[in-house]
Design a protein around this motif. Structure first.
Motif, PDB file in Angstrom:
ATOM      1  N   CYS A  14       7.897  38.106  38.983  1.00  0.00           N
ATOM      2  CA  CYS A  14       8.219  36.817  38.346  1.00  0.00           C
ATOM      3  C   CYS A  14       8.851  36.997  36.963  1.00  0.00           C
ATOM      4  CB  CYS A  14       6.983  35.919  38.296  1.00  0.00           C
ATOM      5  SG  CYS A  14       5.698  36.587  37.253  1.00  0.00           S
ATOM      6  N   GLU A  25       9.557  34.198  47.994  1.00  0.00           N
ATOM      7  CA  GLU A  25       8.781  33.374  47.067  1.00  0.00           C
ATOM      8  C   GLU A  25       9.154  31.918  47.341  1.00  0.00           C
ATOM      9  OE1 GLU A  25       8.763  34.840  42.688  1.00  0.00           O
ATOM     10  OE2 GLU A  25      10.664  35.503  43.563  1.00  0.00           O
ATOM     11  N   VAL A  37       9.390  28.504  45.146  1.00  0.00           N
ATOM     12  CA  VAL A  37       9.282  28.041  43.757  1.00  0.00           C
ATOM     13  C   VAL A  37       9.523  26.536  43.679  1.00  0.00           C
ATOM     14  CG1 VAL A  37      10.076  30.282  42.866  1.00  0.00           C
ATOM     15  CG2 VAL A  37      11.720  28.409  43.115  1.00  0.00           C
ATOM     16  N   PRO A  53       6.557  29.840  40.575  1.00  0.00           N
ATOM     17  CA  PRO A  53       6.126  30.111  41.950  1.00  0.00           C
ATOM     18  C   PRO A  53       5.025  29.145  42.389  1.00  0.00           C
ATOM     19  CG  PRO A  53       6.236  32.143  40.676  1.00  0.00           C
ATOM     20  CD  PRO A  53       6.407  31.015  39.708  1.00  0.00           C
ATOM     21  N   ARG A  86      15.740  37.811  43.299  1.00  0.00           N
ATOM     22  CA  ARG A  86      15.289  36.405  43.237  1.00  0.00           C
ATOM     23  C   ARG A  86      16.444  35.421  43.500  1.00  0.00           C
ATOM     24  NH1 ARG A  86      11.349  34.905  38.630  1.00  0.00           N
ATOM     25  NH2 ARG A  86      10.112  34.005  40.293  1.00  0.00           N
TER      26      ARG A  86
END
Ligand SMILES: [Zn+2]
Length: 447
Positions: free
Chosen positions: A73, A281, A283, A290, A313
């Motif tokens: 992250c 992930e 988000v 997240p 990401r």
């Protein structure tokens, strides 16, 4: 489904795995593998791609700072615009003249195309991911795989093709189009697995039926791997019934790899993510923080094995969630839910956010209509007006005005209660909506 199909097909047969050592990996081993590959990926990005060196420097992160998966992250996001700005090769970690075997690109209808390169290793990994999908519908080296996705810069055709190569199937590279010929060869060659978009699978099924066949009984086809556009449960059931197949939903996007980033198993209860090659992930699209498993948000992928076009990401703009808990199939790879929409596709109608897939979900509950529909947005005075054209089933009686009105009224009420939007519903005769050989054109925005 015929007795013959039951015998040779999916039903009652054991679950097949292509790579059980990965698909049933323990949580600890997966975390170790992901961390090692994440560290390699960040190092590759930092050393070989200026964009990422600058972004990591700006965030005050060095590759050495990635000590656990929780450090993910800290990494910056990558957007589609970043990829467009890098056109054509600025996000490649390898010189295009070196070991890059192939290039794919998005259609680029707005702005530059997004370009992705693949080394031979990248292509092999992609093939592995798609081959897992083939195994999940019961396919293997004895299969005949009909690829009716378009071949070309679009990743559908060649992605499915690589999967066929990896599993050792016999590949019929039809590409899309020429639907009667698709039907004829499906029958004559004894195809058992079809890969294409859901709307094209439905068109192939309907064409076969029109030609006087009953593919559910007469064709050996038993599995279909369908992706590149949303497919409601009603549409899935319709394809399964008409072709006599098990349908699994496959997901992927060219920026991240192509089809095979995740795929359903035959329990059809979420798509297992290829977590050896990608970290998923979810988000919050506004705060970018997240979200815990089970909550809906924007899907973000970090690639773990890509040599040429690694991504940190990457914001897909697709909306989904992680399905908590284990799957009955025994695979340990986590599952994402089917995509409910794209932040791009979201329609704003009189201030209400609506996804085209929500229309599909509502009409699927009405047996009088089919999955062929089109949403037309226009402006009346200053207000948005929404018209939904939806085709009826073949034996619907258009002579009975009352029946038509009642059906339109019921669909309108259901849409209003589900979407909080007033829709002018028009049921139309079969075949009045234009057919598509690739992705269906569901929305016409005249505003
Ligand atoms: Zn499963």
């Amino acid at each position: 489904m015929s007795e013959e199909k039951k015998r040779v097909g999916m039903i009652g047969t054991k679950e097949r795995y292509f790579q059980p050592e990965i698909e049933m990996i323990s949580a600890g081993d997966l975390a170790d593998l992901q961390l090692k590959r994440l560290q390699e990926t960040v190092a590759n990005c930092y050393s070989n791609i200026n964009f990422y060196k600058n972004a990591l420097d700006a965030a005050g992160i060095s590759p050495k700072d990635i000590k656990s998966l929780d450090d993910l992250c800290k990494l910056p996001f990558t957007t589609k615009q970043d990829m467009r700005d890098a056109y054509p090769f600025d996000l490649f970690a390898i010189n295009v003249h070196d070991n890059v075997q192939r290039l794919h690109a998005s259609s680029g209808t707005t702005g530059n195309a997004t370009v992705v390169g693949y080394t031979q290793q990248d292509i092999d990994n992609w093939g592995d991911c798609f081959a897992r999908a083939i195994a999940q519908v019961g396919g293997g080296s004895e299969s005949i795989l009909q690829v009716a996705y378009g071949y070309g810069l679009f990743t559908g055709g060649l992605g499915a093709h690589e999967g066929g190569i990896r599993i050792g199937a016999t590949i019929l590279p039809m590409s899309s189009g020429n639907t009667r010929r698709q039907v004829q060869m499906m029958r004559d060659f004894g195809v058992d697995i079809l890969a294409c978009t859901p709307s094209y699978a439905l068109l192939i099924a309907d064409t076969a039926i029109e030609l006087g066949f009953d593919p559910a009984k007469d064709f050996p086809i038993s599995g279909a791997i369908l992706g590149a556009e949303p497919c409601s449960e009603g549409m899935r059931k319709e394809i399964e019934r008409k072709l006599g197949v098990t349908v699994v939903d496959i997901y992927g996007l060219s920026e991240v790899m192509g089809p095979g980033v995740s795929c359903e198993c035959r329990y059809q209860n979420g798509l297992h993510v290829a977590e050896d090659h990608f970290i998923i992930e979810i988000v919050d699209p506004k705060t970018l923080l997240p979200l815990p498993d089970g909550e809906w948000g924007e899907v973000v992928f970090t690639t773990l094995s890509k040599q040429c076009s690694p991504l940190l990401r990457y914001r897909t703009r697709d909306i989904s969630r992680i399905i908590p808990g284990a799957c009955d199939c025994g695979r340990t790879l986590r599952r994402m839910d089917r995509i409910t929409g794209r932040t791009d596709d979201m329609l704003i109608i009189r201030g209400v956010n609506v996804f085209p897939s929500q229309f599909q979900q509502v009409i699927a509950a009405f047996p009088e209509v089919t999955s062929y529909y089109q949403i037309i947005l226009s402006r009346e005075h200053t207000l948005d007006k929404v018209t939904l054209n939806v085709e009826t089933v073949a034996d619907f009686d258009f002579d009975e005005i009352k029946k038509i009105e009642s059906l339109q009224h019921r669909i309108t009420a259901e849409l209003k209660s589900n979407l909080q939007v007033s829709v002018d519903v028009k049921v139309v005769e079969p075949k009045s909506i234009e057919r598509s050989e690739g992705k269906a054109k569901r929305v016409i925005d005249l505003r």
